[in-house]
Design an enzyme around this catalytic site. Structure first.
Site, PDB file in Angstrom:
ATOM      1  N   LYS A  98     226.612  48.186  69.218  1.00 52.39           N
ATOM      2  CA  LYS A  98     226.115  47.135  68.321  1.00 52.39           C
ATOM      3  C   LYS A  98     224.649  47.431  68.057  1.00 52.39           C
ATOM      4  CE  LYS A  98     224.611  42.363  68.435  1.00 52.39           C
ATOM      5  NZ  LYS A  98     224.615  41.090  69.168  1.00 52.39           N
ATOM      6  N   GLY A 159     220.148  32.980  69.773  1.00 51.87           N
ATOM      7  CA  GLY A 159     219.890  32.083  70.894  1.00 51.87           C
ATOM      8  C   GLY A 159     219.561  30.658  70.498  1.00 51.87           C
ATOM      9  N   ALA A 185     225.356  35.585  66.414  1.00 55.81           N
ATOM     10  CA  ALA A 185     224.052  34.939  66.593  1.00 55.81           C
ATOM     11  C   ALA A 185     224.009  33.544  65.975  1.00 55.81           C
ATOM     12  CB  ALA A 185     222.906  35.767  66.040  1.00 55.81           C
ATOM     13  N   GLY A 186     223.605  32.614  66.801  1.00 56.76           N
ATOM     14  CA  GLY A 186     223.320  31.267  66.333  1.00 56.76           C
ATOM     15  C   GLY A 186     224.480  30.296  66.377  1.00 56.76           C
ATOM     16  N   ASN A 207     227.188  34.084  72.779  1.00 57.75           N
ATOM     17  CA  ASN A 207     226.630  34.297  74.112  1.00 57.75           C
ATOM     18  C   ASN A 207     225.892  33.051  74.577  1.00 57.75           C
ATOM     19  OD1 ASN A 207     225.266  35.129  76.433  1.00 57.75           O
ATOM     20  ND2 ASN A 207     224.734  37.109  75.639  1.00 57.75           N
ATOM     21  N   THR A 208     224.790  32.718  73.868  1.00 58.74           N
ATOM     22  CA  THR A 208     223.957  31.604  74.315  1.00 58.74           C
ATOM     23  C   THR A 208     224.713  30.275  74.331  1.00 58.74           C
ATOM     24  OG1 THR A 208     222.021  32.739  73.485  1.00 58.74           O
ATOM     25  CG2 THR A 208     221.796  30.375  73.858  1.00 58.74           C
TER      26      THR A 208
END
Lengths: 258, 64
Positions: A98, A159, A185-186, A207-208
């Site tokens: 990635k 994040g 992301a996000g 992830n976050t």
């Protein structure tokens, strides 16, 4: 009818799970439960200076058979990303990478033009390249031409858990780009993951949203179900929306007023 | 002197394998670069660290 045969392909590898799991910002002891409850077949990793003070190695916590997707975070330009990708392959991660290239440390936004350059170099070296990018149609076309295996537009800053700030532009990529669009992301909550899957995204990376949730494996399960629900809705085709008025969903063969 | 992971290190004359063993690195789980060139694992026992080398010892960790 949606069956288990609904697969998607990255660089010739088939996957049935459409949930790509991050491994950052939580204990490696939770990875096994997260992978299991997410139903994930791909997990992302970072490449960093090794440290002998840490006696545990994340590789030992990842269940066998899960595809490793190392990222190039920390790279500020294409040549640093290429260097990290080659190291990741040397570390035994296989050919997936990635690409993540950032010059901006406040918003962590990807550098799209450097990302195209790195994609071109690494695709020629037989990497399966998944570039993380700001959703721009022209850049996405350049990534296709550069040999990317998928395109990974951001939903909102990394994040942030702020959700689909770039919704309309992701839809353009889904409609126009003939590669899997993996929203990365996000994404902060399962409903947002469900929404991008309804829109036709091929997969979601999170992830976050998990790492900062109250119960990580439970949230992994919630994301899994949301992603599966969104996928089924997309495959079904959404019902139409009336611009005004109403349409009864019950038969109007009334007996009360006859 | 040479620089390993950003810090001065007294390791000139050691092979990569000897240095990793001395510092308790698990050679199977790291990648090594000398002056931005990857040292293939099969060469760890032959490649000797020299004065002035910039060495990076790289591993995997959690990330998105």
């Amino acid at each position: 009818m949606v069956t288990l045969e609904d697969k998607f392909t990255l660089g010739g590898h088939e996957f049935t799970s459409r949930f790509i799991l991050g491994s950052g910002k939580y204990s490696m002891r939770l990875i096994e439960a997260a992978v299991r409850d997410a139903g994930a077949q791909i997990i992302t990793l970072a490449v960093r200076r090794a440290n002998t003070r840490e006696h545990e190695n994340i590789i030992d916590y990842i269940p066998k058979g899960v595809t490793l997707l190392p990222n190039t975070s920390g790279a500020r330009n294409a040549s640093e990303a290429v260097r990290i990708a080659r190291l990741a392959r040397e570390l035994g991660c296989g050919n997936f990478v990635k690409i993540e290239i950032m010059r901006d440390s406040k918003y962590l936004l990807p550098d799209n033009s450097e990302t195209v350059k790195a994609t071109e170099i690494l695709a020629k070296e037989n990497f399966i390249v998944l570039p993380y990018m700001y959703p721009d149609l022209n850049i996405a076309r350049d990534l296709v031409n550069a040999g990317a295996a998928a395109v990974m537009p951001l939903a909102s800053p990394i994040g942030s858990n702020r959700g689909l700030a770039t919704r309309d532009f992701i839809q353009i990529l889904i409609d126009e780009i003939d590669l899997p669009i993996i929203v990365d992301a996000g994404i902060g909550r399962p409903s947002q993951a469900c929404e991008v899957m309804e829109m036709g995204a091929a997969a979601v990376m999170a992830n976050t949203a998990l790492a900062t949730a109250g119960d990580l494996p439970l949230m992994a399960a919630a994301f899994r179900q949301a992603i599966e629900a969104g996928r089924k809705a997309y495959l079904s085709g959404l019902g139409r929306v009336l611009s005004r008025g109403a349409a009864a969903s019950d038969p109007l063969t009334g007996f009360l007023h006859d | 002197m040479l620089k390993i992971n950003g810090k001065p290190a007294d390791a000139a004359g050691l092979t990569v394998a000897e240095y990793l063993a001395r510092e308790n690195f698990d050679a199977r789980k790291v990648a090594v670069e000398i002056n931005e060139e990857i040292v293939p694992k099969k060469n760890f026992a032959e490649v000797v660290l020299r004065d002035g080398d910039i060495v990076e010892i790289i591993g995997l960790m959690g990330g998105g």
